[in-house]
Design a protein around this motif. Sequence first.
Motif, PDB file in Angstrom:
ATOM      1  N   UNK A 160     -55.496  23.680 -31.610  1.00  0.00           N
ATOM      2  CA  UNK A 160     -54.689  23.570 -32.747  1.00  0.00           C
ATOM      3  C   UNK A 160     -54.948  23.716 -34.077  1.00  0.00           C
ATOM      4  N   UNK A 220     -46.093  25.631 -46.065  1.00  0.00           N
ATOM      5  CA  UNK A 220     -46.026  24.937 -44.559  1.00  0.00           C
ATOM      6  C   UNK A 220     -45.551  23.428 -44.621  1.00  0.00           C
ATOM      7  N   UNK A 264     -50.396  33.326 -34.544  1.00  0.00           N
ATOM      8  CA  UNK A 264     -48.918  33.218 -34.650  1.00  0.00           C
ATOM      9  C   UNK A 264     -48.176  31.812 -34.053  1.00  0.00           C
ATOM     10  N   UNK A 265     -48.931  31.506 -33.248  1.00  0.00           N
ATOM     11  CA  UNK A 265     -48.332  30.058 -32.341  1.00  0.00           C
ATOM     12  C   UNK A 265     -48.753  28.889 -33.182  1.00  0.00           C
ATOM     13  N   UNK A 266     -49.880  29.057 -34.202  1.00  0.00           N
ATOM     14  CA  UNK A 266     -50.608  27.998 -34.637  1.00  0.00           C
ATOM     15  C   UNK A 266     -51.465  27.336 -33.765  1.00  0.00           C
ATOM     16  N   UNK A 267     -51.672  27.892 -32.429  1.00  0.00           N
ATOM     17  CA  UNK A 267     -52.788  27.151 -31.469  1.00  0.00           C
ATOM     18  C   UNK A 267     -53.133  28.550 -30.853  1.00  0.00           C
ATOM     19  N   UNK A 304     -47.510  20.267 -30.318  1.00  0.00           N
ATOM     20  CA  UNK A 304     -48.261  21.982 -30.190  1.00  0.00           C
ATOM     21  C   UNK A 304     -47.121  22.980 -30.146  1.00  0.00           C
ATOM     22  N   UNK A 305     -46.216  22.755 -29.227  1.00  0.00           N
ATOM     23  CA  UNK A 305     -45.177  23.861 -29.146  1.00  0.00           C
ATOM     24  C   UNK A 305     -44.430  23.949 -30.183  1.00  0.00           C
ATOM     25  N   UNK A 345     -41.653  22.505 -43.162  1.00  0.00           N
ATOM     26  CA  UNK A 345     -41.690  21.589 -42.149  1.00  0.00           C
ATOM     27  C   UNK A 345     -40.977  20.495 -42.360  1.00  0.00           C
ATOM     28  N   UNK A 364     -43.545  31.356 -41.579  1.00  0.00           N
ATOM     29  CA  UNK A 364     -44.324  32.549 -41.956  1.00  0.00           C
ATOM     30  C   UNK A 364     -43.408  33.814 -41.230  1.00  0.00           C
ATOM     31  N   UNK A 365     -43.081  33.453 -40.049  1.00  0.00           N
ATOM     32  CA  UNK A 365     -42.666  34.860 -39.142  1.00  0.00           C
ATOM     33  C   UNK A 365     -40.995  34.917 -39.022  1.00  0.00           C
ATOM     34  N   UNK A 366     -40.575  33.803 -38.798  1.00  0.00           N
ATOM     35  CA  UNK A 366     -39.016  33.828 -38.502  1.00  0.00           C
ATOM     36  C   UNK A 366     -38.499  32.672 -38.973  1.00  0.00           C
ATOM     37  N   UNK A 408     -55.370  24.462 -25.472  1.00  0.00           N
ATOM     38  CA  UNK A 408     -54.983  25.182 -26.843  1.00  0.00           C
ATOM     39  C   UNK A 408     -55.961  24.426 -28.033  1.00  0.00           C
ATOM     40  N   UNK A 410     -50.202  28.381 -49.678  1.00  0.00           N
ATOM     41  CA  UNK A 410     -49.849  28.507 -48.254  1.00  0.00           C
ATOM     42  C   UNK A 410     -49.751  27.046 -47.667  1.00  0.00           C
ATOM     43  N   UNK A 413     -57.201  19.039 -31.878  1.00  0.00           N
ATOM     44  CA  UNK A 413     -56.474  18.258 -31.073  1.00  0.00           C
ATOM     45  C   UNK A 413     -56.356  19.321 -29.593  1.00  0.00           C
ATOM     46  N   UNK A 457     -49.291  14.314 -32.290  1.00  0.00           N
ATOM     47  CA  UNK A 457     -50.125  14.730 -32.915  1.00  0.00           C
ATOM     48  C   UNK A 457     -51.422  13.471 -32.756  1.00  0.00           C
ATOM     49  N   UNK A 470     -45.871  23.985 -33.322  1.00  0.00           N
ATOM     50  CA  UNK A 470     -46.256  24.262 -34.518  1.00  0.00           C
ATOM     51  C   UNK A 470     -46.018  25.857 -35.048  1.00  0.00           C
ATOM     52  N   UNK A 471     -45.651  26.647 -34.142  1.00  0.00           N
ATOM     53  CA  UNK A 471     -45.296  27.932 -34.372  1.00  0.00           C
ATOM     54  C   UNK A 471     -44.018  28.065 -35.315  1.00  0.00           C
ATOM     55  N   UNK A 472     -43.225  27.108 -35.689  1.00  0.00           N
ATOM     56  CA  UNK A 472     -42.166  27.080 -36.662  1.00  0.00           C
ATOM     57  C   UNK A 472     -42.649  26.486 -37.933  1.00  0.00           C
ATOM     58  N   UNK A 473     -43.180  27.713 -38.730  1.00  0.00           N
ATOM     59  CA  UNK A 473     -44.148  27.506 -40.059  1.00  0.00           C
ATOM     60  C   UNK A 473     -43.547  27.875 -41.211  1.00  0.00           C
ATOM     61  N   UNK A 500     -53.189  25.454 -38.118  1.00  0.00           N
ATOM     62  CA  UNK A 500     -52.350  26.253 -38.780  1.00  0.00           C
ATOM     63  C   UNK A 500     -53.195  27.324 -39.819  1.00  0.00           C
TER      64      UNK A 500
END
Lengths: 490, 480
Positions: free
Chosen positions: B81, A343, B88-91, A319-320, A347, A327-329, B79, A339, B271, A363, A322-325, B83
């Motif tokens: 989850x 992704x 922004x966090x995807x959750x 879950x932590x 990844x 999109x943003x940075x 959370x 899209x 999840x 997951x 997931x933000x690396x996708x 995408x």
Amino acid sequence: MELSQMTALELSRNIRERKISVSDGVESVFAQIRKKEKKIHAYLDLFEEDAYKRAEQVQKGIAQGIYTGPLAGVPIAVKDNICIKGKKTTCASRILENFIPTYQAEVIDRLEQAGMILIGKTNMDEFAMGSTTETSAFGVTTNPWNTAHVPGGSSGGSCAAVAAGEAYMALGSDTGGSIRQPSAFCGVTGIKPTYGTVSRYGLVAYASSLDQIGPVGKNTEDCAALLQVIAGHDQKDSTSLRRELPKFGLTSGEDLKGMKFGVPEEYMAEGMEEGVRNTFLASLKLLEELGADVEFFSMKTTEYVIPAYYIIASAEASSNLERFDGVKYGFRAAEYKGLHDMYRKTRTQGFGKEVKRRIMLGSFVLSSGYYDAYYLKALKAKAIIKKEFDQAFEKYDVILAPVAPHTAPKLGESLKDPLAMYLGDIYTVAVNLCALPAISLPGGLDGRGLPVGFQMIGPCFGENTLIRAASAFENARGTFPSAEKGGIKI
Amino acid sequence: MKQYETVIGLEVHIELATKTKIFCGCSTEFGGEPNTHTCPVCAGMPGALPVLNRQVVEFALKAGIAANCQINQLCRFDRKNYFYPDNPQNYQISQLYLPVCHDGWIEIETSAGKKKIRIHEMHMEEDAGKLIHDEWEDCSLVDYNRSGVPLIEIVSEPDMRSAEEVISYLDKLRCMMQYLGVSDCKLQEGSMRADVNLSVCEAGSGVWGTRTEMKNLNSFKAITRAIEAERERQIELLEMGKPVIQETRRWDDNKESSRAMRSKEDARDYRYFPDPDLPPVHISDEWIQRIRNTQPELREEKQQRYQDELGLSDYDARVLTESAHLAALFEKTAELSQNPKKTAAWFMGEVLRLIKEYGTEPEKVCFSPKHLARLICMVEEKKVSPANAKKVFEHIFDEDTDPEAFVREHGLGIVQDADLLQRVLQKVLAENPGPLSELLGGKEKVFGFFVGQMMRELKGTASPEAVREALMEEIKKNRR
């Protein structure tokens, strides 16, 4: 004394007594870096110019009485999963290769307030997932004692830098042993504090409920001083504790008379290397000679700690991360159609193998239909393990353990068999599951001249008990050789 | 043809009116340049951590207590989850396992009478950002200003049977939230959003059909239309012997029809798991008690009190309490004027007339109660005529004008000056010799003519009674 052989506390004392300048300390670090970094590769980024500028500032600050603390003027290295404003923070991952935060970790603010000098960002296993620093996307770090070996991980860069004299001290992070194990492999000292003692704000999360930032240093006293700087409540981190902080360190010349130490007999099972076993038993003997009671007891939950740890840590990591996708940075795949393809490709290309393995595992254990069977069960196991530790601490002041069943493996040996690598975490992960503090310090050398670590585990908030016991042990053991003196010449 | 029954449950999202976001200190203000109300936390930057805004819990508790809910005194965030770039966090940080409130009910009223609708649960969560698709550049942009704005989701039991009940339920919720001050509940601005779960079954069979979930309903009218259309679509399928598929559908209000978005088979696995960055929230007995003690008077109680204490009619009490804002304005005005009945008449008459005429909303009315109260007193004190008072009030309504100053500056006050009255009277009589002789000859009809003439000369600043009196006096004098 040669400058690079000084501890951080000695260096700062000399600086504050105007015997040497802040720049002298910085220069000694960069001299070592010039000499050794090519072989060691402890750093991913160095701030040489900034460090000298900052040294002048700190020199003035010391003169003006702004920086009066015991670590003022000390150069420090920072693991690359801790954000420093305006500096690349990559977590040793392709996916964050070009990420520059506009904010910084609470611990960095605290280092700056203490008048410390940031030297650079250290190498690590990608997103702190690994035990050798070999999963870094930007090359391996070698062990300063023998460059054919790994430094351990995931804070391998931080521990190697301190061991090689490329920094006086360093910040690492510990999710399942990531400070203690590389400290053991590199013959340095590291503390994993009680969960919630050090703010996680600005630490890129691997497993939020287990992660703690902690100090790496040349000895226990140095680590205690650094812990004093970084510990404390932070309202930006909801899991940060409002604990009353003691003065970390020794109150007076301590002996260990009447202190009770427990050793889980399950920790002595097969699979431990001879050199590790001998050093461990010798260390127990040394404590007894200091007047401590050392006794074996049974820790029945030992076999459950690794599965529980890998389920919980991977679940949170999935879950932590997931933000690396894209999109943003950070990294985004060059070519994609739509899209979901963006992704997938970002990844797939951005994460390394070990990170993907843990995302998949995490997951899976959170998926509907498996949540109860794996994740919830792991949480229940964690509660039972914690209970057993609590009960043990009713009897013992400190629990003793090796840090790893072996010393630093050779480069390239570990990643072939990830399961075996996971099993190597047997002595370290329970500490994170139970939120406990622990210290890893050098116990001796094995037959090949590689350092063997010795671990002391305390009850929650028991850092000072550990510091007292570790200092007494250090005194009795005698000065541990540095990698330069004791290791294989490089 | 068979008789069918419609079974409806609602999931309503309500944006809470906190000043700052649920997990950071950014402003929740609507509008603003894209990505200006953002920080590392609500933009999902690595290493940033959420810190719960206590006001969100406070508002959720107020809503839950008003809707007769049970409170989970130990609640937790989980959370969810998935995408998508607006997240922004995807959750999304939400509540699944231990929502803040559960098992409540609210009472609705329709033409068929009163009915209780049960609330399954209320939970707190964060809103997502907004995606903007630039078709010209063929790219998508994301604005995180709304990311992290606090929401409560209110999930009803499937207790509604018609669009009328649904609208009544939503109206009730909206009114309740406005009275509590926890949300402005504007459907158009998205601060209140409803998803409709609907199934049909043969009346009396007791066996419920397969339900669908309808999204993108932006007005009460759209909701009514969507319910009618979905009911018909499902009945048609059943009549043809085809099954209703469990799916999420998207309503297109322009086409007045819906299309399938995703079926149960490709439903996402979110999840869910407890958010390790946020410790559980402990809600003490004292906290709950404090909220109970400070809960504002809700509409039903207010309506009753207006009848019992202020002596208003059932109808007036109902209308005046429709908007919490207007009711507050009314009460303040009534208190200042010391005349609730006259104040009610002003609100029922002029205030509502102007709201309707301007096409504005009751929430936007913003004159000072002291100004209207003063005007009411001035009429009572015969300092201004009722007709002129209405004109003055338009200025109060528009610009919050001080009535005293306005009347003075525009010479709209009732003339107390007997000399002026006499002068005008003599002028009017002199200018109209014909009608005067008719009046003196006993023609009562011309009396009205003279009153009118005088009122015009005096620009309405005299009371008609005073004019009438002066005229009568003059006639008597002349007859003598």
